[in-house]
Design an enzyme around this catalytic site. Structure first.
Site, mmCIF file in Angstrom:
data_model
loop_
_atom_site.group_PDB
_atom_site.id
_atom_site.type_symbol
_atom_site.label_atom_id
_atom_site.label_comp_id
_atom_site.label_asym_id
_atom_site.label_seq_id
_atom_site.Cartn_x
_atom_site.Cartn_y
_atom_site.Cartn_z
ATOM 1 N N PRO A 133 -11.601 17.556 166.006
ATOM 2 C CA PRO A 133 -11.811 16.224 165.268
ATOM 3 C C PRO A 133 -11.168 16.706 163.828
ATOM 4 O O PRO A 133 -12.176 17.570 163.776
ATOM 5 C CB PRO A 133 -12.732 15.988 165.190
ATOM 6 C CG PRO A 133 -14.051 16.742 166.801
ATOM 7 C CD PRO A 133 -12.899 17.905 166.700
ATOM 8 N N GLU A 134 -10.741 16.198 163.267
ATOM 9 C CA GLU A 134 -10.345 16.940 161.793
ATOM 10 C C GLU A 134 -10.778 16.141 160.980
ATOM 11 O O GLU A 134 -12.159 15.157 161.686
ATOM 12 C CB GLU A 134 -9.030 16.671 161.453
ATOM 13 C CG GLU A 134 -8.240 17.579 162.378
ATOM 14 C CD GLU A 134 -6.270 17.817 162.638
ATOM 15 O OE1 GLU A 134 -6.370 17.769 161.877
ATOM 16 O OE2 GLU A 134 -5.966 18.061 163.435
ATOM 17 N N LYS A 192 -14.693 18.981 157.905
ATOM 18 C CA LYS A 192 -15.278 18.818 159.043
ATOM 19 C C LYS A 192 -16.778 19.297 159.635
ATOM 20 O O LYS A 192 -17.214 19.074 160.447
ATOM 21 C CB LYS A 192 -14.594 19.660 160.369
ATOM 22 C CG LYS A 192 -12.787 19.241 159.853
ATOM 23 C CD LYS A 192 -12.291 20.456 160.608
ATOM 24 C CE LYS A 192 -10.406 20.754 160.315
ATOM 25 N NZ LYS A 192 -9.865 21.505 160.438
ATOM 26 N N ARG A 252 -0.032 28.786 166.929
ATOM 27 C CA ARG A 252 -0.983 27.217 167.532
ATOM 28 C C ARG A 252 0.719 26.160 167.412
ATOM 29 O O ARG A 252 2.131 27.193 166.558
ATOM 30 C CB ARG A 252 -1.652 26.481 167.171
ATOM 31 C CG ARG A 252 -1.469 26.635 165.543
ATOM 32 C CD ARG A 252 -3.064 26.321 164.977
ATOM 33 N NE ARG A 252 -4.234 25.908 165.448
ATOM 34 C CZ ARG A 252 -4.802 25.329 165.138
ATOM 35 N NH1 ARG A 252 -5.338 26.206 163.990
ATOM 36 N NH2 ARG A 252 -6.373 25.233 165.906
#
Length: 311
Positions: free
Chosen positions: A2-3, A61, A297
């Site tokens: 989740p951002e 966040k 990533r």
DNA sequence: CCCTGCCCCTGTCCGC
DNA sequence: TGCGGACAGGGGCAGG
């Protein structure tokens, strides 16, 4: 996972259910989910049970719930965390780590389930510390506090100690764009690394970093210090636009890993331009979107629209 | 200081 | 079917 948009959807869902409610019981099924709890002041359960919850606040966040005790319940969802509101007696959700039973003066009893597959997320009880600039610690759905505002607040001008090093997020009225541009000007690192640095600007993760860089036509390795002021402004504007659009659409869900407090998915995955779009044509120029490794990533970009610009 | 690399974890999916 | 490897939305910390 989740951002900022996803965490804000969770905050907004929890707010009406938790503000003014009291914690009646706490069950911890996975002690590793308390890794950020400092037990020198006491066990997590003891510091939480019986407490009245005053608000639900978010910076970037991080989420926290100021408690009547003056401390706060801090929650971070990590890569796979969820907070779900359940009716009393609900079956255990899969990968349920912590359950809070709360009593709301109007809504009655509610169960709050902290669910987290990878256990990168956590809950903790933390002390509160004053904000460095004297303004609100984060977003709580209330009117923002201006500098010099003399309202008596208690929790509002404070934030959990473990969140104090996190920068304000770009949707925070107290976020300073000039300060952000000054930090960019002295960072030689690739711009994506800086966007992901939560001590510089918070709330941006891998998805929205890639989306914002695409919108601003910037390559992830473009040195931050090489951005002209107009380009830096355009990038911040792109970040804000994308975060707000994602928020309106309920966040980005690829699977059941991100859901709101009622278990429902968001719709922004249909609006992604580059994240996960490798192999499909760029909407601007038709070049095939590619996925490359950066910072261990995936980074998604249009190799034609987003080139490192000469210094 | 700044930066990089690694670690924390579990589950799913893909190719052989 | 089974198995190994890659991959996943984040963040803290050690060490150079």
């Amino acid at each position: 996972m989740p951002e900022l948009p996803e965490v804000e959807v969770v905050r907004a869902g929890l707010d009406p259910a938790l503000t003014g409610a009291s914690v009646t019981a706490v069950e911890v099924f996975e002690p590793r989910s308390l890794r950020r709890h400092d037990s020198t002041a006491g066990p997590f359960v003891d510091l939480l049970e019986g407490q009245r919850m005053l608000a639900v606040v978010r910076r970037g966040k991080f989420l926290w719930v100021p408690l009547a005790s003056g401390r706060a319940l801090v929650a971070h969802l990590g890569m796979s965390g969820q907070v779900l509101l359940r009716a009393p007696g609900a079956v255990d959700d899969r990968m349920l780590r912590i359950r809070l039973r709360v009593e709301h003066p109007v809504l009655g009893e509610l169960w709050v389930h902290f669910v987290d597959q990878r256990i990168f997320g956590s809950m903790a009880i933390d002390t509160m510390t004053p904000t460095a600039d004297g303004r609100s610690g984060g977003f709580s759905g209330l009117e923002p506090m201006a500098a010099g505002d003399r309202r008596e607040t208690g929790w509002q001008r404070r934030l959990p100690s473990q969140v104090a090093h996190i920068a304000r997020d770009p949707l925070d009225p107290a976020f300073s764009a000039p300060d952000f541009y000054r930090v960019l000007a002295r960072k030689k690192a690739g711009i994506k690394r800086v966007l992901l640095d939560q001590t510089v600007i918070s709330g941006i993760g891998n998805i929205y970093a890639d989306e914002a860089l695409y919108a601003a036509r910037l390559h992830y390795e473009q040195p931050a210090s090489s951005l002209t002021l107009p380009r830096a402004r355009a990038l911040l504007a792109a970040v804000r636009t994308i975060l707000q659009r994602a928020l309106v659409e309920g966040g980005t869900s690829f699977d059941a890993q991100y859901v709101n407090v009622n278990g429902e998915s968001g719709y922004f995955s249909h609006s992604l331009s580059v994240y996960g779009q490798q192999g499909t044509p760029c909407a601007r120029c038709g070049t095939t979107i590619v996925r490359e490794q950066f910072m261990n990533r995936g980074s998604h970009l249009c190799p034609r629209c987003q080139r490192v610009r000469g210094s």
